[in-house]
Scaffold this motif. Structure first.
Motif, short mmCIF file in Angstrom:
data_model
loop_
_atom_site.label_atom_id
_atom_site.label_comp_id
_atom_site.label_asym_id
_atom_site.label_seq_id
_atom_site.Cartn_x
_atom_site.Cartn_y
_atom_site.Cartn_z
N TYR A 55 -18.57 48.32 79.93
CA TYR A 55 -17.27 47.79 81.01
C TYR A 55 -16.43 48.22 80.14
CZ TYR A 55 -21.00 46.33 84.28
OH TYR A 55 -22.07 46.33 85.06
N GLY B 48 -32.41 35.16 90.79
CA GLY B 48 -32.09 35.86 91.72
C GLY B 48 -31.21 35.14 92.83
N VAL B 49 -31.43 33.91 92.61
CA VAL B 49 -30.50 32.87 93.57
C VAL B 49 -29.24 32.95 93.17
CG1 VAL B 49 -30.12 30.56 94.47
CG2 VAL B 49 -32.44 31.66 94.65
N GLU B 51 -27.66 35.21 91.44
CA GLU B 51 -27.00 36.58 91.72
C GLU B 51 -26.74 36.58 93.31
OE1 GLU B 51 -28.33 40.44 90.24
OE2 GLU B 51 -28.20 39.52 88.32
N GLY B 52 -27.74 36.04 94.07
CA GLY B 52 -27.69 36.46 95.57
C GLY B 52 -26.40 35.46 96.05
N VAL B 53 -26.11 34.15 95.45
CA VAL B 53 -25.00 33.35 95.90
C VAL B 53 -23.58 34.05 95.47
CG1 VAL B 53 -24.86 31.71 94.17
CG2 VAL B 53 -25.14 31.08 96.48
N TYR B 55 -23.17 37.38 95.16
CA TYR B 55 -22.74 38.34 96.19
C TYR B 55 -22.36 37.85 97.59
CZ TYR B 55 -24.78 42.06 93.18
OH TYR B 55 -25.37 43.00 92.19
N ARG B 56 -23.03 36.82 97.98
CA ARG B 56 -22.87 36.44 99.44
C ARG B 56 -21.18 35.87 99.32
NH1 ARG B 56 -24.47 31.60 101.51
NH2 ARG B 56 -26.08 31.18 99.99
N PRO B 59 -18.58 39.55 98.07
CA PRO B 59 -19.44 40.89 98.12
C PRO B 59 -19.22 42.09 97.13
CG PRO B 59 -18.91 40.02 100.20
CD PRO B 59 -18.06 39.19 99.33
N GLN B 60 -17.82 42.17 96.55
CA GLN B 60 -17.72 43.31 95.62
C GLN B 60 -17.95 42.88 94.07
OE1 GLN B 60 -15.19 42.59 97.97
NE2 GLN B 60 -16.27 43.77 99.32
N VAL B 61 -18.34 41.61 93.94
CA VAL B 61 -18.66 41.14 92.50
C VAL B 61 -19.50 42.27 91.81
CG1 VAL B 61 -20.62 39.62 92.97
CG2 VAL B 61 -19.27 39.05 91.11
N ARG B 62 -19.48 42.28 90.51
CA ARG B 62 -20.29 43.18 89.52
C ARG B 62 -20.87 42.15 88.66
NH1 ARG B 62 -16.54 47.09 87.29
NH2 ARG B 62 -18.33 48.68 87.21
N ILE B 63 -22.24 42.27 88.46
CA ILE B 63 -22.79 41.16 87.54
C ILE B 63 -23.66 41.86 86.36
CG2 ILE B 63 -24.73 39.50 87.64
CD1 ILE B 63 -24.06 39.15 90.80
N LEU C 33 -26.85 46.57 99.33
CA LEU C 33 -27.44 45.88 98.01
C LEU C 33 -29.11 45.71 98.44
CD1 LEU C 33 -26.68 43.92 95.82
CD2 LEU C 33 -26.85 41.89 97.35
N ARG C 62 -26.32 49.35 95.51
CA ARG C 62 -26.16 48.14 94.40
C ARG C 62 -27.59 47.45 94.15
NH1 ARG C 62 -21.80 44.97 96.64
NH2 ARG C 62 -21.04 44.56 94.58
N SER C 64 -30.05 44.17 92.43
CA SER C 64 -29.91 42.89 91.89
C SER C 64 -31.30 42.73 91.85
CB SER C 64 -29.40 42.00 92.89
OG SER C 64 -29.65 40.57 92.55
N THR C 65 -31.66 42.35 90.49
CA THR C 65 -33.10 41.88 90.19
C THR C 65 -33.25 40.60 90.63
OG1 THR C 65 -33.25 43.75 88.55
CG2 THR C 65 -34.64 42.13 88.18
N ILE C 66 -34.39 40.11 91.33
CA ILE C 66 -34.75 38.85 91.40
C ILE C 66 -35.70 38.56 90.22
CG2 ILE C 66 -36.28 37.27 92.82
CD1 ILE C 66 -35.10 39.11 94.97
N ALA C 85 -35.92 32.83 97.09
CA ALA C 85 -34.74 33.72 96.57
C ALA C 85 -33.79 34.49 97.66
CB ALA C 85 -35.11 34.88 95.52
N ALA C 88 -30.57 32.95 99.46
CA ALA C 88 -29.02 33.02 98.67
C ALA C 88 -28.46 34.56 98.94
CB ALA C 88 -29.54 33.00 97.19
N TYR C 89 -29.09 35.48 99.34
CA TYR C 89 -28.44 36.90 99.38
C TYR C 89 -27.83 36.95 100.79
CZ TYR C 89 -30.69 38.57 95.09
OH TYR C 89 -30.96 38.58 93.86
N PRO C 90 -26.88 37.90 100.75
CA PRO C 90 -26.15 37.90 102.09
C PRO C 90 -26.76 38.73 103.11
CG PRO C 90 -25.00 39.51 100.36
CD PRO C 90 -26.22 38.39 99.74
#
Lengths: 296, 296, 296
Positions: A55, B48-49, B51-53, B55-56, B59-63, C33, C62, C64-66, C85, C88-90
């Motif tokens: 990155y 997962g939760v 990451e999900g939260v 993104y919610r 939305p443009q976040v990179r993890i 996503l 994009r 995301s791995t749960i 999980a 939490a996602y959008p």
């Protein structure tokens, strides 16, 4: 304002729009994708440092993890997993491949380029054997002795100091010739992979990989199995090490009752020995490398 | 159409172009990157939760995952891995750090900001010890008692309810002062990290971390080792707990035959004891915390 | 240049700007996503192939791995982790869900759509039970017998050949009706999930999930616990299988001394039995499915 001025502005605006479009559309043109395969495991900082340095080198990089769980130092296993995973990724993908017990010794850090414009970055220690066999290589490079964005070289962490930065630079669009000296790709080290044998209707091969389910993936190709007359529905005997089991030749695992043995041609075009919803490897204590004989 | 109209349109178009450029170029300006370190493991829904939260929330976040495999509740291990991983990431990276046995108790949820504009979000329980020591902290904040995007607070999952949303908001460009009350960064809790000692040419330290390969990373710095005269090529004795082995001081693992012991200055600037292509920790049953004595 | 020409250019420029804005702003409109839940593990090429094929199908995806660590073949566990999980996602997130012992048999490959415009892609084998219960389903589709971008179907790797490509196409904005035939969502297979029972102030339920910390998450809802009079601060007896422990009803783990037992309403609204900073499951050898009785 004169018409010429209007025209000039139009032209200028047009150029700006094109530049802008190119900027925005960039990600579409090439994947900027680095797929990662290592034996780093996931309990240390190594995987994080590798991602971080990529990155830092190229902020727009996108990273996909194939695995960090190659058995430590096992270049043969790494080569196999890489060979199986690579074809799924889009052309232009860069692979950073690190199973590197010889880090900091004389082994060469290299880039291998294939027909599909995929780039494989890693140590020249046999890890690229599978890709050399089936990935249609077209060029190779020995990475230069200095990588501008690297924070200084160490002797023990070339993922951070060489492979990560080089992979990220390739993903950013840099040509491999800017990062290394051309070498013959045929000079790259290949591991000996045992070849299977057919004698009449007896197939003798080896276990190439044991997967998470305990399925035994062999080095016997589906084509070879066809030659040996391995037809759907047949019941065969399978010798694994010093144990023998009876298995049915099927299309998939669920074609037999739970716990029963199957022999099938898997999705990757190899012969696989498995138990339906059970762990074949554990049952017969089998590991990669064990001899596998399939007969009538 | 008059020249003034043309000029007005030009101006308007120009403003639009700038706005557009800013929108597209956004990701270049700052990384929008959240690096994650937790003890959540990977078998549950927690990772997962989280990451999900994020993104919610943005939305443009990179993890980027550093690890979810810190030993449960082990803030000291988490602190060490975080300290080693963080420098690799680009300035502007947000770190969400969760090893939090005291979740829902009085321990403070905090943000730590460093000179490089890196932000560390997590519980104030010692997990940030390493970053406080070597990350050049400049400010800290206690996170406010309410996070707009959080779905309602729980007492047991602050990754979802506090740390994830706050990290994502920082990644989106929000200032830490919008998310918490300034506190003294020197007030953050630090774990006691034992200091190594040199007496003549005997170095006494401790194992700081055992990595995936079984390498023993000590708390002895390369600089201290130099002072104790640990020169390349020397053969030294290493006592680990109640066992003693003979090791060679080398640059890298592969400088000795397979299975032999080495002492080297690793890529992170620490003294490391290892076996070439073998698991040193397993061999001598060593764990983090064990005493390590290197002598002639 | 005439005014009409200027006007034409203005219009053209405006249209271009809008198109450009739409292109750049795309990621904001919908998440693109895909969240991944499988039992593939992380030692093989399966997870990498799944990601690779999604990047190939839709380069802007994009991922995301749960988890890839659902117990092999355990659709009930997969269903539970997915159910926890997913919220939490959008909205707009696509979930690719693969725990698929029946791959290549008659079980249907399906898409489930919920009120929040989340899409769940996977086999119809009970894996979607949790989402069917709590995710507000609105439509379902049986995936067509051909997926354009798939490299050819196998009988053993539908993640690569069906679920991955379909998920990526949904993430790209394709409608589910372009990818499958509408079916009744109520026709999807549901696993039997045991229901807890209250008799007076005795709660009888089961362990629904054991998490990484060894916490025992039950099938007893917080609401049911309230009805049974499980109040903060009470000391209760908990029978787990054939062992009985004494636990305090608390808000969080750290409300009791280290090692003590707690019963709490967790962040997901379920009753959880745990030990503060210790592994409850290991202590009493408990597994998912075991009976749990909470009484005075």
């Amino acid at each position: 304002m004169k018409a010429t001025q209007v025209r000039a502005w139009s032209r200028c605006g047009f150029v700006l729009l094109i530049a802008l479009w190119a900027g925005c559309a960039g990600p579409q043109r090439q994947p900027r994708l680095v797929a990662v395969l290592t034996d780093y495991g996931q309990t240390d900082f190594y995987a994080g440092v590798l991602e971080g340095v990529m990155y830092r080198t190229f902020p727009q990089v996108r990273i996909s993890t194939i695995t960090h769980e190659v058995e430590p130092f096992n270049a043969a296993e790494g080569s196999y997993v890489l060979e199986q995973a690579a074809p799924a990724y889009p052309p232009g993908t860069v692979f950073v491949c690190i199973v590197d017990p010889g880090v900091g010794t004389q082994r060469r850090p290299v880039i291998l380029e294939t027909e599909e414009k995929k780039f494989f970055v890693g140590p020249d220690n046999g890890l690229l054997t599978g890709v050399l066999s089936s990935g249609k290589p077209v060029a190779a490079y020995e990475i230069f002795g200095a990588v501008p964005s690297a924070p200084g070289w160490s002797s023990t962490f070339h993922g951070r100091d060489i492979f990560g930065p080089v992979a990220a630079q390739l993903a950013s669009g840099k040509a491999p010739s800017e990062l290394g000296t051309p070498i013959e790709w045929s000079s790259l080290i290949r591991l000996d992979i045992p070849e299977p044998v057919v004698e009449g209707n007896v197939l003798t091969g080896a276990i190439r990989h044991v997967d998470r389910y305990g399925n035994l993936i062999s080095n016997i190709s589906a084509a070879l199995a066809d030659r040996a007359g391995l037809r759907l529905g047949r019941q065969v005997s399978v010798r694994i090490g010093d144990q023998t089991v009876s298995a049915r030749v099927t299309s998939t695992y669920g074609d037999v009752p739970q716990g029963d043995w199957v022999v099938l041609k898997n999705a990757e075009g190899a012969v696989e020995v498995a138990r339906n919803m059970a762990d074949a490897a554990q049952t017969v204590q089998a590991r990669a490398g064990a001899v596998l004989v399939i007969g009538p």
